[in-house]
Design an enzyme around this catalytic site. Structure first.
Site, short mmCIF file in Angstrom:
data_model
loop_
_atom_site.label_atom_id
_atom_site.label_comp_id
_atom_site.label_asym_id
_atom_site.label_seq_id
_atom_site.Cartn_x
_atom_site.Cartn_y
_atom_site.Cartn_z
N HIS A 52 -30.32 -25.38 -125.47
CA HIS A 52 -29.09 -26.05 -125.06
C HIS A 52 -29.30 -26.91 -123.82
O HIS A 52 -28.66 -27.96 -123.67
CB HIS A 52 -28.01 -24.99 -124.79
CG HIS A 52 -26.63 -25.53 -124.69
ND1 HIS A 52 -25.91 -25.96 -125.79
CD2 HIS A 52 -25.82 -25.75 -123.61
CE1 HIS A 52 -24.72 -26.39 -125.40
NE2 HIS A 52 -24.64 -26.27 -124.09
N HIS A 98 -19.12 -26.68 -128.26
CA HIS A 98 -18.87 -25.31 -127.83
C HIS A 98 -18.73 -24.45 -129.08
O HIS A 98 -17.76 -23.72 -129.25
CB HIS A 98 -17.63 -25.23 -126.93
CG HIS A 98 -17.91 -24.56 -125.62
ND1 HIS A 98 -17.07 -23.65 -125.04
CD2 HIS A 98 -18.97 -24.65 -124.78
CE1 HIS A 98 -17.59 -23.22 -123.90
NE2 HIS A 98 -18.75 -23.82 -123.72
N HIS A 100 -20.82 -21.90 -130.68
CA HIS A 100 -21.01 -20.45 -130.70
C HIS A 100 -19.89 -19.71 -129.96
O HIS A 100 -19.34 -18.74 -130.48
CB HIS A 100 -22.38 -20.08 -130.12
CG HIS A 100 -23.52 -20.33 -131.06
ND1 HIS A 100 -23.66 -21.48 -131.78
CD2 HIS A 100 -24.57 -19.54 -131.40
CE1 HIS A 100 -24.76 -21.41 -132.51
NE2 HIS A 100 -25.33 -20.24 -132.31
N ARG A 119 -14.86 -32.01 -117.07
CA ARG A 119 -15.61 -32.01 -115.81
C ARG A 119 -16.78 -32.99 -115.87
O ARG A 119 -17.11 -33.63 -114.87
CB ARG A 119 -16.12 -30.60 -115.47
CG ARG A 119 -15.04 -29.67 -114.97
CD ARG A 119 -15.62 -28.44 -114.31
NE ARG A 119 -16.54 -27.71 -115.15
CZ ARG A 119 -16.18 -26.87 -116.12
NH1 ARG A 119 -14.91 -26.65 -116.37
NH2 ARG A 119 -17.10 -26.24 -116.84
N ASP A 120 -17.44 -33.09 -117.03
CA ASP A 120 -18.53 -34.05 -117.15
C ASP A 120 -18.06 -35.46 -116.82
O ASP A 120 -18.81 -36.27 -116.26
CB ASP A 120 -19.10 -34.04 -118.58
CG ASP A 120 -20.06 -32.88 -118.82
OD1 ASP A 120 -20.60 -32.34 -117.84
OD2 ASP A 120 -20.27 -32.52 -119.98
N GLU A 315 -21.50 -18.51 -115.97
CA GLU A 315 -20.94 -19.79 -116.38
C GLU A 315 -19.42 -19.79 -116.16
O GLU A 315 -18.66 -20.38 -116.93
CB GLU A 315 -21.30 -20.11 -117.83
CG GLU A 315 -22.78 -20.39 -118.00
CD GLU A 315 -23.19 -20.79 -119.41
OE1 GLU A 315 -22.30 -21.06 -120.23
OE2 GLU A 315 -24.40 -20.84 -119.67
#
Length: 736
Positions: A52, A98, A100, A119-120, A315
């Site tokens: 990832h 997103h 999984h 946020r990115d 996270e």
């Protein structure tokens, strides 16, 4: 959940495997460190070297994609891509998966997917103005599908609505191949001044590294590693690796960050997304050729006795890491205090290119910061080209085109998704110019006449039959959807969802899809500026359909010139742009009417796509077109039915040369349906002939029925009832 141990405990082979590392990778770690790593260091390598974060199976092929162009300001490598939209402004956008987390815990998985992509965008200095999502669920009859749809949709809406960003488009598909592994791809777009973009590249030695936002907890520990592994029967054990979101805190974080950025305090800033504090710190330091030292005793925590391992791999959401201009510390801290957010100096930049972690007075990690990223494995995975699909033979005859149309528009993939979109706030910020359901979402650029169009596209059944043509088609359809509203396509972001890359046949799908995407992006001058790769999307060895989602963004210089798909005026002439339909392989018609998923995917002639699309856009922008819709799933008749339902008007299709299945439901590419006033029809047809674009009158708008012939018709009201009923009935449990 990944284990946590005493920092100096011995490293066993089982421990290495539980961190998603193979024996060769662990040996490489030993070579880089010259010693046995601590538990915290093993966790850091696990975070940085998982699929990832490191793209270790895909980097080789991602490098082949076109990433530059006249409008590109920042391409792949930053938090989001940036393109110039004129007047000193830029659009900032990206799509991420997103998958999984959303299967394990659908509400929080989807919600934090939305939060992460927002946020990115605002980490780059842009205010988010629009969101989309591309959702793939299992077969409707599967035991978990209804639960997953309800949870994911609630999560997307719950986070986006509370944060205050309009959701203006997306996709929703159902297929049994997603039974054990759904896909949740989230897209966000923001607007910024070109001279107000911020990056993650740290600059300067001895500068404060500042923790911003919410407190750190144990949620999401090991989330990135979980996202880089297949599912099995122990899937429920992974629930603690799913993050928990708080959109109200994120809204405060947005406002605080944008206010902070205006003060000159920010030297570099990075979202704490996948792998949290680890990835953000390493990326900031490594990109600036600097070391980073962190003191975890200063990290704001919401749980007691958190270990260094847990803090580095957490996270927890709504967090940022920043390199601060020291003279602005008091100003910066005051801003975050005002917004009720944590502000803590947790480290500093160093000259030694080391990543050092201190906790309770002990050195928990001391690693070469550049090698955590630069020395991540890069694999040239073995791959085999997919075998060609056999051509269709003995296609069943079309018995009743109207019954076929009803079957298609009432099927799970083609039915109205209004039950979903009505749970999203599509109008907040008051700049939405086109709602979900059209070819592309459109938002006005505040204070200007400009608008940005955006769309999300891929046809997984095409990619399964022929990944190369499917990859081309995903790009081409995104380009068509932007064109159909009158926008000039600028650039794309991609979200490449595939199964296990260690299986050569899956890697072959990936390689060929990338080759198709690259060819289409070059031919259409539609560069890739950001994206995400999501691999290992399979459960107990069964992979998803290959799903390389393309998010396209285009620009309208004047939003009032925008086209919509709804029939506008009685008497308008309906024109088919492109050739008559011939291709039924992998079509919705074949699948829904005859139960067949067979035949080759349609071929995509990119020169024809460009020629036809440029012509359509020119006609929209000169005011000749009263409605426009591209032809995709379901073919010509479905496209016209969608235009009729949107406009509440019927049509007489007496000009059709054929009512065969191929003509009505073929999914040949590079085609559009236009409506124009009777006064302009001849001029449009003449212009098409001059441009060597196939164009034919096929009908007239009017009445309350869609007519193929005197005895072959259906009322628009019946179409609407059929189209609107499936999803609400399914979610209420009255339909399978």
């Amino acid at each position: 959940m990944l284990p946590t141990f005493d920092n100096n405990a011995p490293i066993s082979s089982e421990m290495v495997e539980s961190h998603g590392l193979n024996s060769e990778e662990y040996e490489h770690i030993l070579e880089l460190t010259g010693r046995t790593p601590t538990i915290t260091e093993l966790g850091i390598f696990s975070a940085m070297w998982n699929e990832h974060c490191s793209y270790k199976s895909s980097k080789k092929w991602l490098k082949t994609l076109p990433v530059t162009g006249p409008c590109v300001v920042y391409g792949p490598g930053e938090n989001a891509g940036v393109v110039d939209i004129g007047d000193g402004q830029v659009a900032v956008f990206k799509m991420e998966s997103h998958n999984h987390p959303s299967f394990i815990e659908p509400y929080q998985g989807a919600a934090t997917g939305v939060g992460g992509i927002l946020r990115d965008v605002f980490t780059m200095g842009a205010r988010p103005v629009a969101a989309m999502n591309a959702l793939r669920f299992g077969a409707p009859e599967h035991a978990k599908t209804r639960h997953l749809v309800a949870g994911v949709v609630a999560g997307v809406g719950g986070y986006g609505n509370c944060f205050g960003v309009p959701t203006v488009g997306g996709e929703v598909n159902f297929h049994a191949r997603y039974n054990g592994n759904i896909l949740v791809n989230a897209f966000a777009l923001g607007i910024a001044n070109r001279d107000g973009i911020f990056t993650s590249q740290a600059e300067g030695v001895g500068l404060p590294v500042v923790y911003l936002g919410a407190k750190t907890g144990r949620d999401g520990v090991g989330g990135a590693t979980m996202a880089s592994a297949e599912f099995d029967d122990q899937i429920e054990e992974k629930r603690p690796t799913v993050q928990v979101g708080d959109p109200f805190t994120e809204k405060c974080l947005l406002e605080a960050c944008l206010e902070l950025m205006s003060t000159g305090a920010v030297i570099a800033i990075q979202d704490m997304g996948a792998a949290g504090l680890t990835c953000s710190a390493v990326e900031m330091g490594a990109s600036g050729n600097l070391g980073i030292t962190l003191d975890l005793d200063k990290v704001p925590c919401r749980e007691e006795r958190m270990s260094a391992y847990e803090m580095m791999l957490s996270e927890s959401q709504e967090r940022m890491l920043m390199v601060l201009e020291p003279s602005k510390q008091a100003v910066a801290e005051a801003i975050f205090t005002k917004w009720g957010l944590d502000f803590a100096i947790v480290g500093e930049t160093t000259v030694d290119l080391r990543f050092k972690i201190h906790h309770h007075g002990a050195l928990m990690a001391d690693l070469p910061i550049k090698k955590l990223g630069d020395e991540a494995p890069e694999y040239d995975r073995p791959w085999v080209a997919p075998q060609p699909v056999a051509p269709l033979e003995d296609i069943p005859l079309l018995a009743d085109p109207i019954e076929a149309l009803k079957t298609i528009i009432g099927s799970p993939d083609m039915a109205s998704k209004r039950w979903i979109t009505e749970q999203y706030d599509c109008l907040i910020q008051a700049n939405t110019a086109q709602l979900p359901g059209g070819d592309a979402g459109v938002v006005r650029v505040d204070g200007t006449q400009k608008a940005l169009a955006m769309t999300s596209d891929v046809t997984p059944r095409y990619c399964e039959a022929d990944p190369f043509e499917g990859g081309k088609q995903a790009v081409a359809e995104a380009w068509r959807n932007l064109t159909a509203v009158g926008a000039t396509p600028l650039a794309v972001t991609d979200n490449l969802n595939f199964g296990n890359p260690q299986r050569p046949e899956i890697m072959g799908q990936f390689v060929r899809a990338i080759e198709g995407i690259g060819e289409a992006c070059r031919a259409l001058e539609f560069p890739v500026v950001s994206g995400n790769v999501s691999l290992y999307n399979e459960t107990n060895g069964e992979g998803i359909l290959p799903t390389p989602t393309i998010g396209g963004v285009g620009l309208l210089a004047d939003w009032t010139q925008m086209a919509k798909l709804a029939f506008a005026h009685e008497g308008d002439v309906i024109i088919l742009i492109g050739e008559a339909g011939t291709h039924l392989g992998q079509s919705i018609y074949l699948r829904e009417v005859h139960g067949l998923e067979a035949g080759p995917a349609p071929k995509v002639d990119l020169a024809v796509e460009r020629r036809n699309g440029d012509f359509v856009r020119s006609q929209i922008l000169d005011g000749s077109v009263t409605a426009c819709h591209d032809i995709s799933d379901g073919g010509l008749l479905v496209a016209i039915a969608e235009m009729a339902m949107a406009g509440g008007q019927g049509a007489d299709l007496a000009g059709l040369q054929s009512t065969s299945a191929e003509s009505l439901f073929g999914e040949d590419q590079a085609r559009y349906v236009l409506t124009v006033s009777p006064q302009k029809a001849d001029a449009v047809l003449s212009s098409a002939a001059d441009a060597e674009v196939p164009a034919n009158r096929i009908g007239i708008v009017g009445g309350q029925e869609l007519k193929l012939a005197d005895k072959c018709s259906i009322s628009v009201e019946t179409l609407k009832q059929t189209h609107e009923s499936w999803l609400p009935g399914y979610m209420s449990g009255t339909k399978a």
